[in-house]
Design a protein around this motif. Structure first.
Motif, PDB file in Angstrom:
ATOM      1  N   GLY A  19      48.383  38.823  52.347  1.00 20.04           N
ATOM      2  CA  GLY A  19      48.037  39.248  50.917  1.00 20.04           C
ATOM      3  C   GLY A  19      49.391  39.454  50.358  1.00 20.04           C
ATOM      4  O   GLY A  19      49.722  39.012  48.784  1.00 20.04           O
ATOM      5  N   GLY A  46      41.486  38.774  43.567  1.00 23.04           N
ATOM      6  CA  GLY A  46      41.329  39.838  44.803  1.00 23.04           C
ATOM      7  C   GLY A  46      40.077  40.564  44.586  1.00 23.04           C
ATOM      8  O   GLY A  46      39.576  40.778  45.633  1.00 23.04           O
ATOM      9  N   SER A  47      39.573  40.988  43.236  1.00 23.96           N
ATOM     10  CA  SER A  47      38.689  41.550  43.253  1.00 23.96           C
ATOM     11  C   SER A  47      37.373  40.789  43.302  1.00 23.96           C
ATOM     12  O   SER A  47      36.619  41.135  44.279  1.00 23.96           O
ATOM     13  N   LEU A  50      37.196  40.229  47.639  1.00 21.44           N
ATOM     14  CA  LEU A  50      36.756  41.593  48.158  1.00 21.44           C
ATOM     15  C   LEU A  50      35.361  41.688  48.012  1.00 21.44           C
ATOM     16  O   LEU A  50      34.567  42.166  49.027  1.00 21.44           O
ATOM     17  N   CYS A  71      43.223  41.634  50.635  1.00 21.86           N
ATOM     18  CA  CYS A  71      43.042  42.082  49.424  1.00 21.86           C
ATOM     19  C   CYS A  71      43.720  43.137  49.019  1.00 21.86           C
ATOM     20  O   CYS A  71      44.078  43.404  47.810  1.00 21.86           O
ATOM     21  N   THR A  75      46.134  42.372  45.528  1.00 19.61           N
ATOM     22  CA  THR A  75      45.840  43.141  44.323  1.00 19.61           C
ATOM     23  C   THR A  75      46.873  44.323  44.402  1.00 19.61           C
ATOM     24  O   THR A  75      47.441  44.624  45.222  1.00 19.61           O
TER      25      THR A  75
END
Length: 119
Positions: A19, A46-47, A50, A71, A75
């Protein structure tokens, strides 16, 4: 640890390394402007990832590797916060507000999209 691919800390560390490198690449590839678009991109993407993992009920090892590790490192709430303050400090309050809203709304919409596509 029946069925575990690797110890949890190893999964999180490996995902974190992945990541972090991906975040660096995305930010480096984002055109350099006066707006921190790279931070916005990694937070929204990333949101979504996830949320998709969560709504797909990914197994524990997958969540440790990609959710917590990848993630979590991809993020960046810290960079988002620093970007907002830097924009305010540069006397750009409208850009700061836009960046804050863009991250919050973009991430929220990404989660909603993942829910629609995966749940």
């Amino acid at each position: 640890m029946t069925g575990a691919v690797a110890p949890p800390a190893v999964l999180v560390a490996a995902g974190g390394a992945l990541g972090a490198v991906l975040r660096w690449r995305v930010v480096a590839a984002t055109p350099t402007t006066e707006y921190p678009a790279g931070t916005l991109v990694v937070n929204v993407v990333g949101s979504f990832v996830l949320a998709a993992l969560t709504f797909a009920a990914a197994d524990t090892d997958t969540m440790l590797l990609f959710g917590t590790g990848a993630c979590g490192a991809f993020t960046t709430f810290a960079s988002f916060s620093v970007d907002v303050v830097a924009l305010v400090d540069a006397d750009r309050p409208v850009a700061a507000a836009g960046h804050a809203l863009g991250n919050l709304l973009g991430a929220g919409l990404a989660v909603a999209l993942a829910w629609l596509l995966v749940a």
